[in-house]
Design a protein around this motif. Structure first.
Motif, PDB file in Angstrom:
ATOM      1  N   ILE A   1      -7.422   0.367  14.001  1.00 32.55           N
ATOM      2  CA  ILE A   1      -7.616   1.899  13.424  1.00 32.55           C
ATOM      3  C   ILE A   1      -6.784   2.040  12.384  1.00 32.55           C
ATOM      4  N   SER A   2      -7.479   2.802  11.526  1.00 37.00           N
ATOM      5  CA  SER A   2      -6.876   2.910   9.985  1.00 37.00           C
ATOM      6  C   SER A   2      -6.427   4.567   9.876  1.00 37.00           C
ATOM      7  N   ASN A   3      -7.527   5.364   9.659  1.00 37.37           N
ATOM      8  CA  ASN A   3      -7.260   6.743   9.362  1.00 37.37           C
ATOM      9  C   ASN A   3      -6.672   7.543  10.154  1.00 37.37           C
ATOM     10  N   GLU A   4      -7.106   7.241  11.576  1.00 38.71           N
ATOM     11  CA  GLU A   4      -6.627   7.983  12.706  1.00 38.71           C
ATOM     12  C   GLU A   4      -5.358   7.653  13.361  1.00 38.71           C
ATOM     13  N   LEU A   5      -4.643   6.324  12.822  1.00 43.79           N
ATOM     14  CA  LEU A   5      -3.375   5.747  13.428  1.00 43.79           C
ATOM     15  C   LEU A   5      -2.288   6.761  13.472  1.00 43.79           C
ATOM     16  N   ALA A   6      -1.927   7.685  12.480  1.00 45.00           N
ATOM     17  CA  ALA A   6      -1.048   8.570  12.247  1.00 45.00           C
ATOM     18  C   ALA A   6      -1.145   9.483  13.597  1.00 45.00           C
ATOM     19  N   ASP A   7      -2.223  10.129  13.846  1.00 45.04           N
ATOM     20  CA  ASP A   7      -2.509  10.854  14.774  1.00 45.04           C
ATOM     21  C   ASP A   7      -2.339  10.209  16.120  1.00 45.04           C
ATOM     22  N   ILE A   8      -3.003   9.165  16.221  1.00 51.68           N
ATOM     23  CA  ILE A   8      -2.693   8.256  17.507  1.00 51.68           C
ATOM     24  C   ILE A   8      -1.076   8.113  17.931  1.00 51.68           C
ATOM     25  N   LEU A   9      -0.299   7.769  16.988  1.00 56.65           N
ATOM     26  CA  LEU A   9       1.139   7.517  16.951  1.00 56.65           C
ATOM     27  C   LEU A   9       1.879   8.887  17.427  1.00 56.65           C
ATOM     28  N   ALA A  10       1.432   9.963  16.708  1.00 59.72           N
ATOM     29  CA  ALA A  10       2.052  11.291  17.076  1.00 59.72           C
ATOM     30  C   ALA A  10       1.860  11.670  18.459  1.00 59.72           C
TER      31      ALA A  10
ATOM     32  N   PRO B   1       9.916  -0.397   3.507  1.00 61.54           N
ATOM     33  CA  PRO B   1       8.996   0.907   2.952  1.00 61.54           C
ATOM     34  C   PRO B   1       7.745   1.413   3.851  1.00 61.54           C
ATOM     35  N   ILE B   2       8.010   2.345   4.405  1.00 67.75           N
ATOM     36  CA  ILE B   2       7.234   2.953   5.458  1.00 67.75           C
ATOM     37  C   ILE B   2       6.117   3.939   4.655  1.00 67.75           C
ATOM     38  N   ARG B   3       5.074   4.081   5.273  1.00 63.36           N
ATOM     39  CA  ARG B   3       3.979   4.594   4.509  1.00 63.36           C
ATOM     40  C   ARG B   3       4.253   5.915   4.843  1.00 63.36           C
ATOM     41  N   ARG B   4       4.143   6.910   3.856  1.00 61.37           N
ATOM     42  CA  ARG B   4       4.389   8.389   3.991  1.00 61.37           C
ATOM     43  C   ARG B   4       3.442   9.106   5.245  1.00 61.37           C
ATOM     44  N   GLU B   5       2.185   8.512   5.092  1.00 63.48           N
ATOM     45  CA  GLU B   5       1.053   9.265   5.956  1.00 63.48           C
ATOM     46  C   GLU B   5       1.474   8.919   7.349  1.00 63.48           C
ATOM     47  N   ILE B   6       2.158   7.857   7.714  1.00 65.76           N
ATOM     48  CA  ILE B   6       2.463   7.648   9.162  1.00 65.76           C
ATOM     49  C   ILE B   6       3.232   8.841   9.860  1.00 65.76           C
TER      50      ILE B   6
ATOM     51  N   ILE C   1       0.871  -1.308  -0.132  1.00 67.70           N
ATOM     52  CA  ILE C   1       0.039   0.102   0.079  1.00 67.70           C
ATOM     53  C   ILE C   1       0.856   1.231   0.040  1.00 67.70           C
ATOM     54  N   ALA C   2       2.094   1.337   0.717  1.00 65.84           N
ATOM     55  CA  ALA C   2       2.939   2.426   0.772  1.00 65.84           C
ATOM     56  C   ALA C   2       3.349   2.580  -0.559  1.00 65.84           C
ATOM     57  N   ILE C   3       3.833   1.624  -1.363  1.00 67.48           N
ATOM     58  CA  ILE C   3       4.494   1.777  -2.548  1.00 67.48           C
ATOM     59  C   ILE C   3       3.195   2.286  -3.677  1.00 67.48           C
ATOM     60  N   ILE C   4       2.107   1.766  -3.628  1.00 66.60           N
ATOM     61  CA  ILE C   4       1.028   1.881  -4.621  1.00 66.60           C
ATOM     62  C   ILE C   4       0.769   3.690  -4.454  1.00 66.60           C
ATOM     63  N   ASN C   5       0.609   3.987  -3.037  1.00 69.26           N
ATOM     64  CA  ASN C   5       0.317   5.196  -2.714  1.00 69.26           C
ATOM     65  C   ASN C   5       1.274   6.236  -3.542  1.00 69.26           C
ATOM     66  N   GLU C   6       2.495   5.826  -3.480  1.00 72.06           N
ATOM     67  CA  GLU C   6       3.693   6.765  -4.238  1.00 72.06           C
ATOM     68  C   GLU C   6       3.679   6.817  -5.536  1.00 72.06           C
TER      69      GLU C   6
ATOM     70  N   ALA D   1       5.706  -3.038  11.415  1.00 73.68           N
ATOM     71  CA  ALA D   1       5.405  -2.201  12.522  1.00 73.68           C
ATOM     72  C   ALA D   1       6.487  -1.709  13.271  1.00 73.68           C
ATOM     73  N   ILE D   2       7.630  -2.572  13.636  1.00 76.00           N
ATOM     74  CA  ILE D   2       8.684  -2.051  14.458  1.00 76.00           C
ATOM     75  C   ILE D   2       9.507  -0.907  13.539  1.00 76.00           C
ATOM     76  N   PHE D   3       9.692  -1.300  12.197  1.00 71.90           N
ATOM     77  CA  PHE D   3      10.245  -0.277  11.517  1.00 71.90           C
ATOM     78  C   PHE D   3       9.583   1.197  11.335  1.00 71.90           C
ATOM     79  N   GLU D   4       8.473   1.151  11.427  1.00 69.93           N
ATOM     80  CA  GLU D   4       7.529   2.283  11.630  1.00 69.93           C
ATOM     81  C   GLU D   4       7.831   3.199  12.940  1.00 69.93           C
ATOM     82  N   PHE D   5       7.845   2.255  13.818  1.00 71.19           N
ATOM     83  CA  PHE D   5       8.102   2.926  15.278  1.00 71.19           C
ATOM     84  C   PHE D   5       9.587   3.348  15.257  1.00 71.19           C
ATOM     85  N   LEU D   6      10.419   2.735  14.647  1.00 71.65           N
ATOM     86  CA  LEU D   6      11.842   3.245  14.562  1.00 71.65           C
ATOM     87  C   LEU D   6      11.899   4.397  13.852  1.00 71.65           C
TER      88      LEU D   6
END
Length: 356
Positions: free
Chosen positions: A244-253, A164-169, A21-26, A266-271
């Protein structure tokens, strides 16, 4: 002008889908005609269909490393899947097939190879899963998340690039996250993520420890489908969600600390977000041990702490989180010093080489 077709494949868990999905979005949809081949009922169908990407379900069999009478049935399912995938690929005529692994990817890879369609695969874990072990012989290029994983593939066509990490994160806003959850800035936020399918023992131990945990943290508990405990909905400082989908980036922020499984994506995103994490990997009884290896790698690099599920109790959870908080500063420093590359940019550049 006719667009170039590209086919993505991979499934079985969200971890095999979110990097795609991350690649497709780019990718530029003005230049690429994007399609996805997955299993008939897998989680990938739900996730990809939400994106309005054409999705094709094929027959697929589970790949096992052990003897089982179901292996014979699944062999025929895989053969059927190869025939179905080949028919689709002949019609779609893609310039490239990109695979993230999972058992459904094998028929697609074999079919693509028979049609001489270029194949890229990406391996998320420290050691390859069975699907990518089979697929590597057909692949033109192989990419890995971990440096250690590259040694399991032919050196001439393998490159370690990270995940490959989702930009939206990275687009989340702390205040918006707190507002969505209903939390304040009085206490730090602990986010618990058991994966798309949940984690029974993790969930139970978190809930058993709520009295102690809510005296230190505000808790966001992503517990998995069907895993919510309705008797706990009124506990102050505790919010639970299946997914959680759409709000995940805000929750992680808004998040300060994470308790997570050991899935690579997941762990690469948290990194990337510089979030100190306590990793509770799936046991070898539940998996091939890949999450244990991922957790060991992050522990050695000083990015996280590990708590084995066999040792998971209320006491060990609280002790591990206390230790994590005491090491917070050093862990964040280690994360900031990480030479992690921008894997998503690398992959987009390599994929775009196949444009006309």
């Amino acid at each position: 002008m006719k667009k170039n077709a590209i086919v993505f494949t991979g499934g079985g868990s969200a971890g095999h889908v979110t990097p795609n999905i991350a690649i497709i979005n780019e990718l530029s949809q003005g230049e690429w005609d994007i399609h996805y081949i997955g299993s008939i009922k897998g989680i990938e169908k739900e996730l990809i269909s939400e994106m309005n990407i054409p999705y094709y379900g094929i027959s697929s069999g589970k790949l096992r490393r052990y003897m089982d009478k179901e292996n014979i049935k699944d062999l025929f399912r895989v053969l059927k899947g190869i025939i179905e995938a080949r028919k689709l690929l002949k019609r779609l005529k893609p310039k490239l097939v990109f695979s993230k692994g999972g058992f459904v990817s094998v028929p697609v890879i074999i079919a693509a190879s028979s049609l001489k369609i270029p194949i890229y695969i990406h391996e998320s874990d420290l050691t390859p899963g069975l699907a990518n072990k089979i697929s590597q012989r057909f692949a033109d290029r192989i990419f890995t998340s971990f440096d250690e994983a590259a040694s399991h593939f032919p050196a001439r066509k393998t490159t370690a690039i990270g995940s490959p990490i989702r930009r939206e994160i990275f687009s989340g806003e702390k205040e918006r996250g707190r507002e969505f959850i209903g939390f304040t800035d009085e206490r730090p936020i602990l986010t618990v993520m058991g994966g798309s399918l949940g984690a029974k023992k993790m969930n139970e131990t978190i809930r058993e420890s709520l009295q102690e945990l809510t005296s230190i943290y505000q808790i966001v508990h992503l517990c998995g489908k069907g895993q919510k405990d309705e008797s706990l909905i009124n506990i102050k400082g505790y919010r639970q969600f299946e997914y959680i989908s759409n709000e995940l980036a805000d929750i992680l922020a808004a998040t300060d600390t994470v308790v997570t499984r050991g899935g690579s994506n997941a762990i690469f995103e948290f990194l990337a977000l510089k979030l100190p994490m306590l990793i509770i990997p799936l046991t070898k009884k539940q998996s091939r041990g890949d999450q244990i290896q991922n957790a060991e790698s992050f522990l050695k690099k000083g990015f996280s702490l590990t708590l084995e599920e066999e040792n998971l109790t209320k006491e060990s959870l609280l002790e591990s989180l206390d230790k994590l908080e005491k090491r917070r500063g050093q862990i964040i420093n280690n994360m900031q010093a990480s030479p992690m590359s921008d894997a998503l940019t690398v992959l987009i550049k390599e994929i775009n080489k196949h444009r006309r």
